[in-house]
Design an enzyme around this catalytic site. Sequence first.
Site, PDB file in Angstrom:
ATOM      1  N   HIS A 154      41.707  48.462  38.965  1.00 13.78           N
ATOM      2  CA  HIS A 154      41.300  47.086  38.777  1.00 13.78           C
ATOM      3  C   HIS A 154      40.311  47.141  37.708  1.00 13.78           C
ATOM      4  O   HIS A 154      39.312  47.755  37.804  1.00 13.78           O
ATOM      5  CB  HIS A 154      41.130  46.353  39.949  1.00 13.78           C
ATOM      6  CG  HIS A 154      40.588  44.971  39.646  1.00 13.78           C
ATOM      7  ND1 HIS A 154      41.736  43.992  39.467  1.00 13.78           N
ATOM      8  CD2 HIS A 154      39.446  44.132  39.442  1.00 13.78           C
ATOM      9  CE1 HIS A 154      41.393  42.658  39.217  1.00 13.78           C
ATOM     10  NE2 HIS A 154      39.890  42.999  39.133  1.00 13.78           N
TER      11      HIS A 154
ATOM     12  N   SER B  17      37.326  49.574  38.520  1.00 17.31           N
ATOM     13  CA  SER B  17      37.201  50.192  40.148  1.00 17.31           C
ATOM     14  C   SER B  17      38.601  50.709  40.447  1.00 17.31           C
ATOM     15  O   SER B  17      39.731  50.038  40.234  1.00 17.31           O
ATOM     16  CB  SER B  17      36.845  49.008  41.049  1.00 17.31           C
ATOM     17  OG  SER B  17      35.783  48.234  40.651  1.00 17.31           O
TER      18      SER B  17
ATOM     19  N   ASP C 198      42.855  42.867  45.693  1.00 19.58           N
ATOM     20  CA  ASP C 198      41.692  43.197  45.076  1.00 19.58           C
ATOM     21  C   ASP C 198      40.494  43.577  45.909  1.00 19.58           C
ATOM     22  O   ASP C 198      39.324  43.605  45.582  1.00 19.58           O
ATOM     23  CB  ASP C 198      41.369  42.741  43.802  1.00 19.58           C
ATOM     24  CG  ASP C 198      42.476  42.739  42.785  1.00 19.58           C
ATOM     25  OD1 ASP C 198      43.042  43.845  42.690  1.00 19.58           O
ATOM     26  OD2 ASP C 198      42.667  41.987  41.951  1.00 19.58           O
TER      27      ASP C 198
ATOM     28  N   ASN D  68      44.878  51.544  43.850  1.00 23.48           N
ATOM     29  CA  ASN D  68      44.922  50.569  42.369  1.00 23.48           C
ATOM     30  C   ASN D  68      43.834  50.742  41.543  1.00 23.48           C
ATOM     31  O   ASN D  68      42.834  51.082  42.169  1.00 23.48           O
ATOM     32  CB  ASN D  68      45.103  49.049  42.957  1.00 23.48           C
ATOM     33  CG  ASN D  68      45.245  48.025  41.839  1.00 23.48           C
ATOM     34  OD1 ASN D  68      45.995  48.285  40.833  1.00 23.48           O
ATOM     35  ND2 ASN D  68      44.419  47.100  41.786  1.00 23.48           N
TER      36      ASN D  68
HETATM   37  N1  NHR Z   1      49.050  43.640  46.217  1.00 24.21           N
HETATM   38  C1  NHR Z   1      47.932  43.560  47.351  1.00 24.21           C
HETATM   39  N2  NHR Z   1      48.672  43.378  48.359  1.00 24.21           N
HETATM   40  N3  NHR Z   1      46.686  44.107  47.034  1.00 24.21           N
HETATM   41  C2  NHR Z   1      46.341  44.388  45.985  1.00 24.21           C
HETATM   42  O1  NHR Z   1      45.005  44.523  46.146  1.00 24.21           O
HETATM   43  C3  NHR Z   1      47.101  44.327  44.989  1.00 24.21           C
HETATM   44  C4  NHR Z   1      48.618  44.105  45.015  1.00 24.21           C
HETATM   45  C5  NHR Z   1      49.297  44.160  43.990  1.00 24.21           C
HETATM   46  C6  NHR Z   1      48.880  44.375  42.554  1.00 24.21           C
HETATM   47  C7  NHR Z   1      46.663  44.800  41.166  1.00 24.21           C
HETATM   48  C8  NHR Z   1      46.049  43.666  40.935  1.00 24.21           C
HETATM   49  C9  NHR Z   1      44.654  43.988  40.003  1.00 24.21           C
HETATM   50  O2  NHR Z   1      44.345  45.136  39.900  1.00 24.21           O
HETATM   51  C10 NHR Z   1      47.308  44.719  42.434  1.00 24.21           C
HETATM   52  C11 NHR Z   1      46.621  44.692  43.539  1.00 24.21           C
HETATM   53  C12 NHR Z   1      48.529  41.313  40.015  1.00 24.21           C
HETATM   54  C13 NHR Z   1      48.096  39.918  40.238  1.00 24.21           C
HETATM   55  C14 NHR Z   1      48.942  38.726  40.196  1.00 24.21           C
HETATM   56  O3  NHR Z   1      48.270  37.613  40.186  1.00 24.21           O
HETATM   57  C15 NHR Z   1      46.753  40.045  40.926  1.00 24.21           C
HETATM   58  C16 NHR Z   1      46.237  41.350  40.845  1.00 24.21           C
HETATM   59  C17 NHR Z   1      46.903  42.273  40.532  1.00 24.21           C
HETATM   60  C18 NHR Z   1      48.085  42.416  40.074  1.00 24.21           C
HETATM   61  N4  NHR Z   1      50.064  38.544  39.730  1.00 24.21           N
HETATM   62  C19 NHR Z   1      51.078  37.820  39.486  1.00 24.21           C
HETATM   63  C20 NHR Z   1      51.811  37.427  40.776  1.00 24.21           C
HETATM   64  O4  NHR Z   1      52.392  36.310  41.138  1.00 24.21           O
HETATM   65  C21 NHR Z   1      51.905  37.870  38.239  1.00 24.21           C
HETATM   66  C22 NHR Z   1      51.290  38.016  36.952  1.00 24.21           C
HETATM   67  C23 NHR Z   1      52.325  38.511  36.139  1.00 24.21           C
HETATM   68  O5  NHR Z   1      53.466  38.977  36.257  1.00 24.21           O
HETATM   69  O6  NHR Z   1      51.687  38.661  34.771  1.00 24.21           O
HETATM   70  O7  NHR Z   1      52.248  38.329  41.523  1.00 24.21           O
HETATM   71  O8  NHR Z   1      44.352  42.975  39.206  1.00 24.21           O
HETATM   72  C1  GAR Z   2      44.633  48.211  33.093  1.00 21.39           C
HETATM   73  O1  GAR Z   2      43.742  47.726  32.382  1.00 21.39           O
HETATM   74  C2  GAR Z   2      44.643  48.273  34.492  1.00 21.39           C
HETATM   75  O2  GAR Z   2      43.323  48.226  35.009  1.00 21.39           O
HETATM   76  C3  GAR Z   2      45.211  46.673  34.648  1.00 21.39           C
HETATM   77  O3  GAR Z   2      46.247  46.607  33.710  1.00 21.39           O
HETATM   78  C4  GAR Z   2      45.934  47.507  32.674  1.00 21.39           C
HETATM   79  C5  GAR Z   2      47.069  48.250  32.596  1.00 21.39           C
HETATM   80  O4  GAR Z   2      47.377  49.311  31.533  1.00 21.39           O
HETATM   81  N1  GAR Z   2      45.484  46.312  35.730  1.00 21.39           N
HETATM   82  C6  GAR Z   2      45.567  44.839  36.168  1.00 21.39           C
HETATM   83  O5  GAR Z   2      44.914  44.112  35.589  1.00 21.39           O
HETATM   84  C7  GAR Z   2      46.173  44.835  37.570  1.00 21.39           C
HETATM   85  N2  GAR Z   2      46.457  43.343  37.744  1.00 21.39           N
HETATM   86  P1  GAR Z   2      48.406  50.360  31.162  1.00 21.39           P
HETATM   87  O6  GAR Z   2      49.715  49.757  31.651  1.00 21.39           O
HETATM   88  O7  GAR Z   2      47.938  50.758  29.943  1.00 21.39           O
HETATM   89  O8  GAR Z   2      48.025  51.371  32.230  1.00 21.39           O
END
Ligand code: NHR
Ligand code: GAR
Length: 219
Positions: free
Chosen positions: A113, A140, A149, A111
């Site tokens: 982040h 990262s 994360d 991923n």
């Molecule tokens: N899943 C796991 N198990 N572990 C990680 O480290 C993950 C993952 C899924 C996605 C990306 C992550 C980021 O880089 C990622 C890492 C979505 C949310 C979230 O709260 C948090 C972190 C990340 C992605 N999503 C809400 C949910 O309920 C929905 C938010 C929306 O739809 O806008 O899933 O930040």
């Molecule tokens: C990126 O900044 C990525 O790091 C972030 O969303 C953007 C996606 O942009 N990811 C998250 O925040 C995961 N929760 P993109 O669709 O243009 O690649």
Amino acid sequence: MCKATLSIVVLISGSGSNLQALIDDLSKQPIKAEIKAVISNKADAFGLQRAENAGIPGIFIDHNEFPDRTSFDQAMISKIDAYNPDLVVLAGFMRILSNDFVNHYSGRLINIHPSLLPHFKGLNTHQRALDAKHKRHGASVHFVSNELDGGPVIAQIEVTVKANDNAESLRLKVIKQEHIIYPQVVRWFAEHRLSLQDQVIYFDQQLMQQPVVLKPETA
Ligand code: NHR
Ligand code: GAR
């Protein structure tokens, strides 16, 4: 020895600019990796258009059609595994994944982040970095583990936070660096330089003690 081409599946929810950076990088570098499919949980994700433009199958799976996270994740696993991926890349994928999903792809799920982990896990990272008055921020790339994360960090890239930055200006600065760091990490993977064993990263067969810090591209 001639190793087979690395098969990649990319998961997105939005614009897909990181997907585009990967597509562009793979097209110009002679590396043995191929994006086999792009999967989005949003029908209108521009990344699906980018996939189509690049001749890559784009698949939409609507999480709203499933009663719970587990059944959505199972449907995703079925779609993804049809492509037999060596690497699954989360590129702006916005659904938290279940432990079953994460364990299924252990060591081959990464991923990006938008923060310098372990700072600012979760959402809204740019505003939170500003609110915390951090002078350095960035992105990262990490292996995904069962802690959101919280998986082992492979590489980071930094930007400087200026007094006049706001969340949007910071986002633009950071995402530009994301487009450098993510293709680099995927290249390492394709070159078989990266692996995860017992939640520890090996880089060139050496235990990685701390993330690789890449230099930002200044513009
Ligand atoms: N899943 C796991 N198990 N572990 C990680 O480290 C993950 C993952 C899924 C996605 C990306 C992550 C980021 O880089 C990622 C890492 C979505 C949310 C979230 O709260 C948090 C972190 C990340 C992605 N999503 C809400 C949910 O309920 C929905 C938010 C929306 O739809 O806008 O899933 O930040
Ligand atoms: C990126 O900044 C990525 O790091 C972030 O969303 C953007 C996606 O942009 N990811 C998250 O925040 C995961 N929760 P993109 O669709 O243009 O690649």
